[in-house]
Design an enzyme around this catalytic site. Sequence first.
Site, mmCIF file in Angstrom:
data_model
loop_
_atom_site.group_PDB
_atom_site.id
_atom_site.type_symbol
_atom_site.label_atom_id
_atom_site.label_comp_id
_atom_site.label_asym_id
_atom_site.label_seq_id
_atom_site.Cartn_x
_atom_site.Cartn_y
_atom_site.Cartn_z
ATOM 1 N N ARG A 260 81.003 76.519 44.325
ATOM 2 C CA ARG A 260 80.377 75.839 45.463
ATOM 3 C C ARG A 260 81.379 75.694 46.600
ATOM 4 O O ARG A 260 82.500 75.232 46.397
ATOM 5 C CB ARG A 260 79.856 74.456 45.045
ATOM 6 C CG ARG A 260 78.814 74.533 43.942
ATOM 7 C CD ARG A 260 78.284 73.178 43.558
ATOM 8 N NE ARG A 260 77.429 73.284 42.372
ATOM 9 C CZ ARG A 260 76.843 72.255 41.777
ATOM 10 N NH1 ARG A 260 77.004 71.042 42.268
ATOM 11 N NH2 ARG A 260 76.093 72.434 40.715
ATOM 12 N N ARG A 275 86.658 67.100 43.248
ATOM 13 C CA ARG A 275 85.798 67.951 44.078
ATOM 14 C C ARG A 275 86.486 69.301 44.238
ATOM 15 O O ARG A 275 87.425 69.435 45.024
ATOM 16 C CB ARG A 275 85.547 67.296 45.434
ATOM 17 C CG ARG A 275 84.485 67.998 46.280
ATOM 18 C CD ARG A 275 84.266 67.259 47.593
ATOM 19 N NE ARG A 275 83.723 65.935 47.374
ATOM 20 C CZ ARG A 275 82.426 65.670 47.237
ATOM 21 N NH1 ARG A 275 81.548 66.655 47.289
ATOM 22 N NH2 ARG A 275 82.014 64.434 47.038
ATOM 23 N N GLU A 347 80.443 61.446 38.741
ATOM 24 C CA GLU A 347 79.226 62.096 38.242
ATOM 25 C C GLU A 347 79.593 63.305 37.382
ATOM 26 O O GLU A 347 80.357 64.173 37.816
ATOM 27 C CB GLU A 347 78.344 62.539 39.403
ATOM 28 C CG GLU A 347 77.084 63.291 38.974
ATOM 29 C CD GLU A 347 76.533 64.167 40.070
ATOM 30 O OE1 GLU A 347 76.021 65.265 39.757
ATOM 31 O OE2 GLU A 347 76.626 63.777 41.251
ATOM 32 N N SER A 350 73.633 65.681 36.154
ATOM 33 C CA SER A 350 72.366 65.387 36.832
ATOM 34 C C SER A 350 71.268 65.995 35.978
ATOM 35 O O SER A 350 71.320 67.182 35.657
ATOM 36 C CB SER A 350 72.325 65.991 38.237
ATOM 37 O OG SER A 350 73.109 65.242 39.133
ATOM 38 N N ARG A 392 85.395 67.102 35.749
ATOM 39 C CA ARG A 392 85.397 65.640 35.774
ATOM 40 C C ARG A 392 85.399 65.043 34.371
ATOM 41 O O ARG A 392 85.907 63.945 34.166
ATOM 42 C CB ARG A 392 84.204 65.133 36.586
ATOM 43 C CG ARG A 392 84.337 65.439 38.077
ATOM 44 C CD ARG A 392 83.123 65.011 38.845
ATOM 45 N NE ARG A 392 83.240 65.345 40.254
ATOM 46 C CZ ARG A 392 82.274 65.152 41.145
ATOM 47 N NH1 ARG A 392 81.117 64.637 40.768
ATOM 48 N NH2 ARG A 392 82.452 65.482 42.408
#
Length: 428
Positions: A260, A275, A347, A350, A392
């Site tokens: 990404r 990130r 996070e 999801s 993460r």
Amino acid sequence: MLDIKFIRENADVVKNALKARNNKLDIDEVLRLDEERRKLLMEVEALKAQRNKANDEIALKIKAKSNPKEIIDQMKVVSQKIADFDSKVGEVDEKLANLLYTIPNIPHISVPVGSPEANKIVKTWGKNPEFAFKPKSHIELADILGIINFGVASKITGSNFILFMGMGARLERALINFMLDLHTKKHGYVEVYPPFLVNRRSMTGTGQLPKLEEDMYRLKDDDLFLIPTAEVPVTNIHANEVLDEERLPIYYTAYTACFRREAGSYGKDTRGMVRVHQFDKVEMVKFVKPETSFDELEKLLKDAEDVLQILELPYRILLLATGDISFAAAKCYDIELFSPGTGGYLEVSSCSCFTDFQARRANIKFRRKTIDDKRVTEYVHTLNGSGVALARLVVAIMENYQNADGSVRIPKALVPYMDGLEVIKPAG
């Protein structure tokens, strides 16, 4: 995508959904194009009926040895009008399709309305660790242990990439294998290993395009994209297929790297592994019957939770509000791990239900048997969830399992995957 008939018959519902998402798309323009298209089609059909009638008259005249030239000349004019109308229909179709691809899914009634501040904490699990010393961040621990080198990764590629070294690389591999084993052996998923490059059609099918193209890595000489998540190739396994009802539900799990660009994110969490532009993830994807999809979402969430509970990591679950759920999702839960190094949450998963939104875009249907033993086709519902995302997860393990000397204990469930290693000790 949403069905144009649904939009036409539920315009206020769609408008309210867009308002809840803080989306300013003009639905009236969609409705105007839809009406224009239907009027054009009616005129075309009338002209084609006129042409068909004339063809019959021409045949009768020829049979009666009468000259059909006058009718033929008239039909040349009609045929040209039909061609003109077909061209107009094509133009309106393209405009309408482009707009339909930009309309997000309708949030489920249970989704909180509002900005991300309206996200609702629905569950917490585990106890945040208490330390007799000031806990270090994963960046500090990585340096002490010599298991991650951000500087060399930056030299090789650029900022926001990771180079795992030694036991760091082993920990990453152990986590991937642990999660794949859990999802296949306990949760009933079929493992797949998909391509890491996909075409534009696949990216459009799952909803990343056209909205998020600037966040994606695209090849310069080929219209192919590095996958942002395994959701894209795995969901498209059944693109343009009609599945038998007996096959549902279908569960897949896959490990992939994910890529990404994170456009617009520069300056936020740019140090370390919070990130990054490339990360590993184990994904779960489901194809289910519509009446079961939200129950399947709860099961999907539990499968992701299972990973973290077995690793004994404290976490919380958020039900995302309308202003925070993804473009394609009707309902989404985020799972966040506690980070002692920052005192905040990260996070790592999801879990989303997309209803038939992706299935319409990717054309994925199933045959349902009716009470009179006939078969009707309808769109499946799709779901996906991270089960779970690295790096993460590595951050959370390092920070939650750290010792005062900078060493890091290995979660018990991972010890067999680390050849019995129980502690990663400082380098040297």
